[in-house]
Motif scaffolding. Structure first.
Motif, PDB file in Angstrom:
ATOM      1  N   UNK A 165      87.922  60.665  68.279  1.00  0.00           N
ATOM      2  CA  UNK A 165      88.352  60.210  66.958  1.00  0.00           C
ATOM      3  C   UNK A 165      89.848  60.472  66.794  1.00  0.00           C
ATOM      4  N   UNK A 166      90.470  59.681  65.929  1.00  0.00           N
ATOM      5  CA  UNK A 166      91.910  59.847  65.734  1.00  0.00           C
ATOM      6  C   UNK A 166      92.197  60.991  64.766  1.00  0.00           C
ATOM      7  N   UNK A 167      93.475  61.244  64.543  1.00  0.00           N
ATOM      8  CA  UNK A 167      93.915  62.389  63.753  1.00  0.00           C
ATOM      9  C   UNK A 167      93.472  62.301  62.289  1.00  0.00           C
ATOM     10  N   UNK A 168      93.496  61.117  61.706  1.00  0.00           N
ATOM     11  CA  UNK A 168      93.105  60.982  60.300  1.00  0.00           C
ATOM     12  C   UNK A 168      91.611  61.246  60.105  1.00  0.00           C
ATOM     13  N   UNK A 169      90.801  60.885  61.087  1.00  0.00           N
ATOM     14  CA  UNK A 169      89.370  61.157  60.991  1.00  0.00           C
ATOM     15  C   UNK A 169      89.110  62.657  61.007  1.00  0.00           C
ATOM     16  N   UNK A 195      87.889  67.761  57.945  1.00  0.00           N
ATOM     17  CA  UNK A 195      88.322  69.089  57.500  1.00  0.00           C
ATOM     18  C   UNK A 195      88.404  69.139  55.977  1.00  0.00           C
ATOM     19  N   UNK A 196      88.923  68.099  55.349  1.00  0.00           N
ATOM     20  CA  UNK A 196      89.049  68.071  53.893  1.00  0.00           C
ATOM     21  C   UNK A 196      87.672  68.050  53.231  1.00  0.00           C
ATOM     22  N   UNK A 197      86.763  67.259  53.746  1.00  0.00           N
ATOM     23  CA  UNK A 197      85.415  67.197  53.180  1.00  0.00           C
ATOM     24  C   UNK A 197      84.714  68.547  53.324  1.00  0.00           C
ATOM     25  N   UNK A 198      84.855  69.210  54.470  1.00  0.00           N
ATOM     26  CA  UNK A 198      84.244  70.523  54.675  1.00  0.00           C
ATOM     27  C   UNK A 198      84.861  71.554  53.749  1.00  0.00           C
TER      28      UNK A 198
END
Length: 66
Positions: free
Chosen positions: A8-12, A17-20
């Motif tokens: 997966x790319x960096x934004x994914x 991380x943000x959702x967690x």
């Protein structure tokens, strides 16, 4: 669309991380608000139990209902 976390790319990765992080904050906030708080604070007080009327125990096989 790639379904692998390794490719997966960096934004994914950033989205994961943000959702967690948001989910962790929500769980911690819910735990803090659900905590049972009392007015006494952390001080412990002695609870006094007073003895009632004396009871006499006999060896007869009959039962007494009051």
């Amino acid at each position: 669309m790639n379904h692998s976390i390794y490719s997966a790319d960096r934004t994914t990765h950033l989205k994961i991380v943000v959702v967690a992080l948001v989910a962790g904050i929500l769980v911690a906030g819910f735990g803090i608000t659900a905590h049972n708080s009392s007015d006494e604070g952390y001080a412990q007080t002695a609870r006094v139990m007073k003895a009632g009327k004396a009871v006499t125990i006999t060896s007869s096989g009959t039962s007494l209902v009051r």
